[in-house]
Write a protein that holds these residues in place. Structure first.
Motif, PDB file in Angstrom:
ATOM      1  N   VAL A 158       0.831  -1.203   0.000  1.00 55.67           N
ATOM      2  CA  VAL A 158       0.000   0.000   0.000  1.00 55.67           C
ATOM      3  C   VAL A 158       0.865   1.253   0.000  1.00 55.67           C
ATOM      4  O   VAL A 158       0.590   2.216  -0.733  1.00 55.67           O
ATOM      5  N   MET A 159       1.911   1.252   0.799  1.00 56.71           N
ATOM      6  CA  MET A 159       2.815   2.409   0.846  1.00 56.71           C
ATOM      7  C   MET A 159       3.513   2.631  -0.480  1.00 56.71           C
ATOM      8  O   MET A 159       3.687   3.773  -0.922  1.00 56.71           O
ATOM      9  N   TYR A 191       3.226   5.796  -2.955  1.00 52.30           N
ATOM     10  CA  TYR A 191       4.433   6.446  -3.473  1.00 52.30           C
ATOM     11  C   TYR A 191       4.341   6.646  -4.981  1.00 52.30           C
ATOM     12  O   TYR A 191       4.639   7.728  -5.501  1.00 52.30           O
ATOM     13  N   LYS A 192       3.910   5.602  -5.708  1.00 54.64           N
ATOM     14  CA  LYS A 192       3.790   5.694  -7.160  1.00 54.64           C
ATOM     15  C   LYS A 192       2.685   6.665  -7.571  1.00 54.64           C
ATOM     16  O   LYS A 192       2.815   7.364  -8.585  1.00 54.64           O
ATOM     17  N   LEU A 193       1.619   6.736  -6.789  1.00 51.95           N
ATOM     18  CA  LEU A 193       0.541   7.686  -7.082  1.00 51.95           C
ATOM     19  C   LEU A 193       1.031   9.119  -6.976  1.00 51.95           C
ATOM     20  O   LEU A 193       0.787   9.936  -7.868  1.00 51.95           O
ATOM     21  N   ILE A 194       1.723   9.424  -5.895  1.00 51.89           N
ATOM     22  CA  ILE A 194       2.253  10.785  -5.715  1.00 51.89           C
ATOM     23  C   ILE A 194       3.264  11.104  -6.813  1.00 51.89           C
ATOM     24  O   ILE A 194       3.304  12.224  -7.327  1.00 51.89           O
ATOM     25  N   GLN A 195       4.055  10.126  -7.181  1.00 45.96           N
ATOM     26  CA  GLN A 195       5.031  10.301  -8.254  1.00 45.96           C
ATOM     27  C   GLN A 195       4.333  10.645  -9.562  1.00 45.96           C
ATOM     28  O   GLN A 195       4.774  11.552 -10.292  1.00 45.96           O
ATOM     29  N   ALA A 196       3.227   9.946  -9.871  1.00 45.32           N
ATOM     30  CA  ALA A 196       2.483  10.210 -11.103  1.00 45.32           C
ATOM     31  C   ALA A 196       1.809  11.579 -11.069  1.00 45.32           C
ATOM     32  O   ALA A 196       1.806  12.313 -12.065  1.00 45.32           O
ATOM     33  N   LEU A 197       1.247  11.938  -9.918  1.00 44.28           N
ATOM     34  CA  LEU A 197       0.602  13.242  -9.797  1.00 44.28           C
ATOM     35  C   LEU A 197       1.620  14.370  -9.871  1.00 44.28           C
ATOM     36  O   LEU A 197       1.323  15.457 -10.392  1.00 44.28           O
ATOM     37  N   ASN A 198       2.801  14.114  -9.372  1.00 42.75           N
ATOM     38  CA  ASN A 198       3.858  15.126  -9.403  1.00 42.75           C
ATOM     39  C   ASN A 198       4.329  15.410 -10.824  1.00 42.75           C
ATOM     40  O   ASN A 198       4.849  16.492 -11.114  1.00 42.75           O
ATOM     41  N   GLU A 199       4.170  14.425 -11.711  1.00 39.26           N
ATOM     42  CA  GLU A 199       4.556  14.631 -13.102  1.00 39.26           C
ATOM     43  C   GLU A 199       3.603  15.592 -13.804  1.00 39.26           C
ATOM     44  O   GLU A 199       3.985  16.294 -14.739  1.00 39.26           O
ATOM     45  N   ARG A 200       2.355  15.611 -13.368  1.00 36.11           N
ATOM     46  CA  ARG A 200       1.377  16.545 -13.928  1.00 36.11           C
ATOM     47  C   ARG A 200       1.564  17.948 -13.369  1.00 36.11           C
ATOM     48  O   ARG A 200       1.543  18.930 -14.110  1.00 36.11           O
ATOM     49  N   LYS A 201       1.734  18.007 -12.057  1.00 36.83           N
ATOM     50  CA  LYS A 201       1.928  19.308 -11.407  1.00 36.83           C
ATOM     51  C   LYS A 201       2.876  19.102 -10.243  1.00 36.83           C
ATOM     52  O   LYS A 201       2.520  18.487  -9.228  1.00 36.83           O
ATOM     53  N   THR A 220       4.314  19.523  -7.077  1.00 35.21           N
ATOM     54  CA  THR A 220       4.002  20.164  -5.795  1.00 35.21           C
ATOM     55  C   THR A 220       4.760  19.545  -4.631  1.00 35.21           C
ATOM     56  O   THR A 220       4.868  20.148  -3.564  1.00 35.21           O
ATOM     57  N   ILE A 221       5.281  18.336  -4.822  1.00 39.18           N
ATOM     58  CA  ILE A 221       5.952  17.614  -3.747  1.00 39.18           C
ATOM     59  C   ILE A 221       7.389  17.322  -4.144  1.00 39.18           C
ATOM     60  O   ILE A 221       7.657  16.860  -5.262  1.00 39.18           O
ATOM     61  N   ASN A 222       8.290  17.582  -3.230  1.00 35.07           N
ATOM     62  CA  ASN A 222       9.690  17.239  -3.461  1.00 35.07           C
ATOM     63  C   ASN A 222       9.824  15.720  -3.534  1.00 35.07           C
ATOM     64  O   ASN A 222       9.409  15.014  -2.613  1.00 35.07           O
ATOM     65  N   PRO A 223      10.381  15.192  -4.621  1.00 32.16           N
ATOM     66  CA  PRO A 223      10.520  13.723  -4.751  1.00 32.16           C
ATOM     67  C   PRO A 223      11.269  13.092  -3.586  1.00 32.16           C
ATOM     68  O   PRO A 223      11.000  11.946  -3.221  1.00 32.16           O
ATOM     69  N   LYS A 224      12.219  13.833  -3.000  1.00 33.67           N
ATOM     70  CA  LYS A 224      12.966  13.292  -1.853  1.00 33.67           C
ATOM     71  C   LYS A 224      12.044  13.082  -0.653  1.00 33.67           C
ATOM     72  O   LYS A 224      12.232  12.135   0.119  1.00 33.67           O
ATOM     73  N   LEU A 225      11.048  13.968  -0.496  1.00 39.61           N
ATOM     74  CA  LEU A 225      10.099  13.818   0.604  1.00 39.61           C
ATOM     75  C   LEU A 225       9.234  12.578   0.394  1.00 39.61           C
ATOM     76  O   LEU A 225       8.965  11.825   1.341  1.00 39.61           O
ATOM     77  N   ASN A 226       8.823  12.361  -0.827  1.00 38.87           N
ATOM     78  CA  ASN A 226       8.043  11.174  -1.162  1.00 38.87           C
ATOM     79  C   ASN A 226       8.842   9.897  -0.907  1.00 38.87           C
ATOM     80  O   ASN A 226       8.328   8.923  -0.350  1.00 38.87           O
ATOM     81  N   THR A 227      10.116   9.924  -1.294  1.00 36.62           N
ATOM     82  CA  THR A 227      10.987   8.762  -1.067  1.00 36.62           C
ATOM     83  C   THR A 227      11.237   8.543   0.417  1.00 36.62           C
ATOM     84  O   THR A 227      11.256   7.397   0.891  1.00 36.62           O
ATOM     85  N   ALA A 228      11.430   9.634   1.165  1.00 35.79           N
ATOM     86  CA  ALA A 228      11.667   9.527   2.603  1.00 35.79           C
ATOM     87  C   ALA A 228      10.477   8.887   3.306  1.00 35.79           C
ATOM     88  O   ALA A 228      10.649   8.066   4.218  1.00 35.79           O
ATOM     89  N   LYS A 259     -10.478   6.121  -0.804  1.00 38.82           N
ATOM     90  CA  LYS A 259     -11.071   6.967  -1.839  1.00 38.82           C
ATOM     91  C   LYS A 259     -10.090   7.273  -2.960  1.00 38.82           C
ATOM     92  O   LYS A 259     -10.435   7.178  -4.153  1.00 38.82           O
ATOM     93  N   GLU A 260      -8.860   7.624  -2.625  1.00 38.18           N
ATOM     94  CA  GLU A 260      -7.897   7.968  -3.668  1.00 38.18           C
ATOM     95  C   GLU A 260      -7.342   6.744  -4.377  1.00 38.18           C
ATOM     96  O   GLU A 260      -6.924   6.837  -5.529  1.00 38.18           O
ATOM     97  N   PHE A 261      -7.362   5.594  -3.716  1.00 38.61           N
ATOM     98  CA  PHE A 261      -6.923   4.368  -4.390  1.00 38.61           C
ATOM     99  C   PHE A 261      -7.957   3.904  -5.423  1.00 38.61           C
ATOM    100  O   PHE A 261      -7.653   3.031  -6.237  1.00 38.61           O
ATOM    101  N   GLN A 262      -9.150   4.469  -5.366  1.00 41.67           N
ATOM    102  CA  GLN A 262     -10.158   4.176  -6.374  1.00 41.67           C
ATOM    103  C   GLN A 262      -9.899   4.927  -7.678  1.00 41.67           C
ATOM    104  O   GLN A 262     -10.528   4.633  -8.696  1.00 41.67           O
ATOM    105  N   THR A 263      -8.959   5.854  -7.659  1.00 40.01           N
ATOM    106  CA  THR A 263      -8.734   6.711  -8.826  1.00 40.01           C
ATOM    107  C   THR A 263      -7.624   6.219  -9.746  1.00 40.01           C
ATOM    108  O   THR A 263      -7.358   6.852 -10.762  1.00 40.01           O
TER     109      THR A 263
END
Length: 248
Positions: free
Chosen positions: A70-71, A75-85, A87-95, A223-227
């Protein structure tokens, strides 16, 4: 279509149901077997002696695996959303992913090293699970706030922030009170009138509170995993592909 089959929402649903079942089943067996007192034992106390230790170890190991999956999907969801806009530092997502993975490792250690056998290793695993798990909640709450209202609503962000705050607040007295209660010879054999029992009860209550904060936090992922969905594609390397063709 059933709501829990939309996208990948079945993963957080399964994780929460399985984890809660692991706690309830092992607790029930341990109490009925008179291995632990019914008054707020430590979570790991309910998985120390057989037969509940076998069930506890199996179910917690699988919970750790589901949690890691799940984690990683988060992580992959935030990575994909970050490619569109962005907003999140990739290092924070990895951390956040690394902290979550360490927390899952701690769960595995707790499940496989009973406190009556290797208490030091067990305590290290518990500390790793709760501290890293709480850190994961805090980082994910911060990420959610940064992505608001682009992907997260105020309600979801507020709920996640409250749960992470509860986890932080409960983790501190849990560790302190456990250290004070650990002066006794065993965490399983105690009486209410015994010295240090109040520290033990306080630590156990905080431990259960943190554990269920984790579960409720993962509920907010549904809810967001449904997207989104994740597809796996098999790609042969050119060298291996050529070698296989020559072999046949």
């Amino acid at each position: 279509m059933w709501w829990f089959l939309i996208g990948t929402s079945c993963l957080p649903v399964t994780l929460v149901i399985w984890s809660c079942a692991a706690f309830v089943i092992s607790f029930s067996i341990a109490v009925l077997s008179r291995h632990v007192p019914p008054l707020v034992p430590f979570i790991s106390d309910t998985g120390t002696f057989p037969p509940e230790s076998c069930i506890f170890g199996l179910m917690i190991n699988f919970s750790a695996f589901l949690g890691l999956v799940v984690m990683y999907f988060r992580y992959k969801l935030i990575q994909a959303l970050n490619e569109r806009k962005a907003t999140i530092n990739p290092k924070l997502n990895t951390a956040a992913l690394v902290c979550g993975a360490l927390g899952c490792l701690g769960m595995c250690i707790v499940a496989n090293f009973q406190e009556t056998t290797l208490r030091i290793v067990h305590d290290i695993g518990a500390l790793l699970a709760f501290v890293m798990g709480t850190t994961y909640l805090v980082l994910q709450s911060f990420i959610s706030i940064r992505m608001m209202p682009y992907h997260h609503s105020r309600l979801v962000c507020g709920f996640r922030t409250i749960l992470s705050a509860i986890s932080v607040i409960a983790t501190i007295p849990m560790i302190i009170c456990y250290s004070l209660a650990a002066r006794s010879s065993s965490t399983l054999e105690w009486k209410p009138e015994a010295k240090g029992s109040s520290f033990q009860v306080t630590s156990a209550i905080c431990e259960w509170l943190v554990a269920f904060s984790f579960n409720f936090f993962f509920l907010t992922y549904i809810k967001e995993f449904q997207t989104f969905t994740i597809n796996v594609r098999t790609v042969l390397l050119p060298e291996l592909n050529e070698e296989c063709c020559n072999t046949f």
